[in-house]
Design a protein around this motif. Structure first.
Motif, PDB file in Angstrom:
ATOM      1  N   ASN A 112      -2.321 -74.683  -8.138  1.00  0.00           N
ATOM      2  CA  ASN A 112      -2.674 -75.564  -9.243  1.00  0.00           C
ATOM      3  C   ASN A 112      -3.828 -76.496  -8.880  1.00  0.00           C
ATOM      4  O   ASN A 112      -4.714 -76.764  -9.696  1.00  0.00           O
ATOM      5  N   CYS A 163       1.352 -79.535 -15.776  1.00  0.00           N
ATOM      6  CA  CYS A 163       1.263 -79.086 -14.380  1.00  0.00           C
ATOM      7  C   CYS A 163       0.085 -79.684 -13.622  1.00  0.00           C
ATOM      8  O   CYS A 163       0.284 -80.399 -12.634  1.00  0.00           O
ATOM      9  N   PHE A 164      -1.146 -79.379 -14.052  1.00  0.00           N
ATOM     10  CA  PHE A 164      -2.306 -79.755 -13.246  1.00  0.00           C
ATOM     11  C   PHE A 164      -2.375 -81.263 -12.961  1.00  0.00           C
ATOM     12  O   PHE A 164      -2.524 -81.663 -11.802  1.00  0.00           O
TER      13      PHE A 164
END
Length: 429
Positions: free
Chosen positions: A207, A259-260
């Motif tokens: 990620n 997420c990121f």
């Protein structure tokens, strides 16, 4: 195999449905009783293509069920997935409260109904977390604790679960690997069999690297803007190099989602705890945070002022094919426009209700054309097909002024200029 999935959020529900589609007997567990009732009715709590159709289908076949009680579902389970959320804490590090609570429940389960089981941590957790879970469960040698990170992309999560790019399994015993291989027997994908710590790092590193590619292109776009070069053409030329590839080279308004932003911050905090400086990743986060502001300044330069201007904002979710607005660039864009005194009309095919709770004073349109009615400018924030495949003559007729700001470089620049629009992209000549 009999499988239990603890947590029915984005990762947990997708995991449960995909395993049930492969013929496993799956039980989804969640403490939220209202969500369980909704899931039993075949209704998904979030938008994800394909999941609305797949959920009632596996419920109908009997391969998937839902309950709030772990004891009712897990006593026959061979594999128990932990898919609970690990949100950012106050300092940016991962908050593991939900995961540790799940471990406590598993301890209680094992004491009451001892059996050989795999405990698979699929939640994104800091390196060393799964080893810690193994230590907590070490009094039960029949339990095999593994790290099995997910690599699901919102908008194509179900397909990614059924046809993964790779399966990463971190474990310490041959038996644990064998049981996980039995679970994934029908899936053809490269395997990475490694330690639990390596598996956790693979998830974070993946990620962080993708986020780095995005921020690199966004920073490069600022230079292209000054030089009069076209970052989209540059990206295409770069992507043809097999060592680079075309993915995640699109300049825009920055990355968002669940997420990121969370994982890059958590990795930075983990490095800080171990007195390691990840200077590149620190800059990645900085570029992402101020990219929307840079583009809004470009709008202000073109329009002289944003105060009193009617601005159409097209797209609100952090990416197409999802209703997720977590860390979405649209939130920063709306905040900046409203702070400048703009009159904002917004459109999104699925995410408007969620954004409306945060920005109630924005006008929410039913179509992108309605959002453009009387607008002095329009900005593309999310490249939904509903926002990119438009009748541009009709758009121009509806707008009060012909200013278009393409925050995703997804609009047909030459066509728009030929029609008479003033077109501004991200780092485009």
């Amino acid at each position: 195999m009999n499988v239990v999935v603890i947590g029915t959020g984005y990762v947990g529900l997708t995991t449960a449905v995909s395993l049930a589609m492969q013929g496993h007997q799956v039980a989804g567990i969640d403490v939220d009783e209202s969500k369980i009732i909704q899931l039993r009715q075949g209704k998904t709590p979030f938008y994800e293509p394909g999941l609305d159709e797949a959920l009632p289908r596996v419920l109908g076949t009997g391969t998937l069920r839902f309950t709030t009680r772990l004891q009712d579902a897990a006593h026959e389970a061979t594999v128990v997935f932990i898919c609970v959320g690990t949100p950012s804490g106050a300092d940016g590090s991962a908050d593991l409260r939900f995961l540790l609570n799940a471990v406590d429940n598993l301890l209680e389960l094992q004491e009451k109904t001892p059996a050989e089981r795999v405990i698979a941590v699929k939640s994104t957790v800091p390196v060393g977390t799964t080893d810690y879970v193994a230590q907590q469960l070490q009094s039960f040698p029949e339990l095999h604790v593994v790290s099995n990170p997910e690599f699901l992309r919102e908008g194509s999560a179900l397909r990614d679960a059924l046809e993964p790019s790779r399966i990463v399994i971190g474990a310490e015993t041959d038996r644990a690997f064998a049981l996980m291989e039995q679970l994934y027997l029908g899936i053809s994908a490269p395997r990475v069999l490694t330690t639990r710590a390596n598996a956790e790092m693979i998830k974070y590193a993946s990620n962080a690297f993708l986020a780095t590619r995005i921020s690199f292109m966004n920073e490069l776009a600022r230079l292209c803007d000054k030089l009069g070069t076209d970052v989209k053409t540059v990206a295409r030329g770069m992507g043809l190099d097999s060592r680079i590839g075309p993915e995640f080279l699109q300049a825009g308004l920055g990355y968002g989602g669940s997420c990121f932003p969370k994982d890059t911050t958590a990795l930075l905090q983990l490095a800080k705890q171990h007195e390691v400086s990840l200077t590149i990743l620190e800059k990645v986060r900085e570029v992402n945070l101020n990219q929307p502001e840079w583009f809004i300044r470009r709008m202000r330069d073109q329009l002289a002022t944003l105060s009193g201007k009617r601005i159409a904002v097209l797209g609100l979710s952090f990416k197409p094919e999802t209703d997720d607005i977590r860390e979405a660039p649209s939130l920063k864009v709306l905040s900046l426009l409203l702070a400048e005194g703009a009159d904002v009309a917004a459109y999104d095919p699925v995410a408007s209700p969620s954004v409306q709770r945060i920005f109630p004073h924005v006008t929410y349109a039913d179509t992108p054309y309605d959002a453009c009615n009387g607008a002095d400018a329009a900005i593309l924030v999310t490249e939904w097909k509903e926002c990119t495949q438009l009748d541009w003559v009709q758009v121009k007729e509806r707008m009060s002024a012909p200013f278009l700001f393409d925050g995703r470089n997804a609009w047909p620049a030459k066509q728009l200029k030929d029609i008479g629009f003033s077109y501004t992209g991200v780092g485009r000549s």
